[in-house]
Design a protein around this motif. Sequence first.
Motif, PDB file in Angstrom:
ATOM      1  N   ASP A 169       4.934 -25.697 -29.254  1.00  0.00           N
ATOM      2  CA  ASP A 169       3.685 -25.040 -28.856  1.00  0.00           C
ATOM      3  C   ASP A 169       2.590 -25.265 -29.897  1.00  0.00           C
ATOM      4  OD1 ASP A 169       5.355 -24.061 -26.921  1.00  0.00           O
ATOM      5  OD2 ASP A 169       4.585 -22.027 -27.005  1.00  0.00           O
ATOM      6  N   ASP A 170       1.356 -25.372 -29.432  1.00  0.00           N
ATOM      7  CA  ASP A 170       0.136 -25.377 -30.247  1.00  0.00           C
ATOM      8  C   ASP A 170      -0.231 -26.746 -30.834  1.00  0.00           C
ATOM      9  OD1 ASP A 170       0.221 -22.627 -29.744  1.00  0.00           O
ATOM     10  OD2 ASP A 170       1.129 -22.166 -31.685  1.00  0.00           O
ATOM     11  N   HIS A 209      -1.771 -26.375 -23.256  1.00  0.00           N
ATOM     12  CA  HIS A 209      -1.545 -24.993 -23.716  1.00  0.00           C
ATOM     13  C   HIS A 209      -2.884 -24.251 -23.615  1.00  0.00           C
ATOM     14  CE1 HIS A 209       0.819 -21.938 -25.497  1.00  0.00           C
ATOM     15  NE2 HIS A 209       0.567 -22.150 -26.772  1.00  0.00           N
ATOM     16  N   HIS A 217      -6.224 -20.705 -25.910  1.00  0.00           N
ATOM     17  CA  HIS A 217      -5.061 -19.866 -26.224  1.00  0.00           C
ATOM     18  C   HIS A 217      -5.301 -18.364 -25.993  1.00  0.00           C
ATOM     19  CE1 HIS A 217      -1.385 -18.648 -28.409  1.00  0.00           C
ATOM     20  NE2 HIS A 217      -1.007 -19.904 -28.324  1.00  0.00           N
TER      21      HIS A 217
HETATM   22 ZN   LIG Z   1       0.792 -20.889 -28.537  1.00  0.00          ZN
END
Ligand SMILES: [Zn+2]
Length: 278
Positions: free
Chosen positions: A88-89, A153, A157
Amino acid sequence: MLFTILFLAIMGIVLGLYGKFHKRIPILMYHRIATVPGERNSLPAEKFKEQLDYLKEHGYNTITLNDLYNYYVKEAPLPSRPVILTFDDGYEDNFSTALPMLRERNMKATVFPIANWVGRENKWENFNQKVTQTMDWDKLREWKAAGMEIGSHTLNHPFLTQCDENRLEQEIMTSKMILQEKLGDKIDFLCYPYGFFDDKTIAVTKKSGYKGALAIFDNVPLWHQDMFALPRIPISSKQPLWEFALKVGRFHIVFILLRKLERNVKRLARRRKKSVNW
Ligand SMILES: [Zn+2]
């Protein structure tokens, strides 16, 4: 007689559970691959290496989310002991530390960058995390060229369940368009920030042309399989290798169900404590 009935009942339950869950494939959730004291979501490089070696030694095969989609939707075959690794990220250390290890072992993984935060410092949230860089567009292109997968993603966010319809479309649809344009390839999967989603989120995700979306196991109803609520298992820096083995093992769904139960019991206990204090 009683023994026979009991035996048949137990067999029935076991077969029922097998029928329901045998197609489930473990999807692991990583964030940074780095040593960051106090951050359980950041996994030290040595631990990550140990986990990849465990997967290799025990005959696991890493697959992409598109492989999973083809298996679930088109019944395409999969290699033995499939497992999915997701990041993630889109942190820079995924590129500099994890990618060489994955390449060395001929393994695949999926990264989920935040479209408005590509190549920047991770300041999209205020959770006292250590400041670091994310992968820039060139690094993401190289990630892709190495046979890895990229998903979205969102743009910024946010908690998607707190967004109105307009903002949802921006976060989900526009992020897909930006990533596709910059990377010159289709973006097929969305990863919900913090794992949170609801019916509205799913509707916009479907409308935006994604093939599926990922959450975290404790926010997902596990009984029904849903391509837009795929449960993932977080990998923490604190866990020993035997726990990792359970998380990817044949009975990983049992482990997830137990963890889900444990979390629900803790949540209930907290709520009870709160109401007593009031
Ligand atoms: Zn995240």
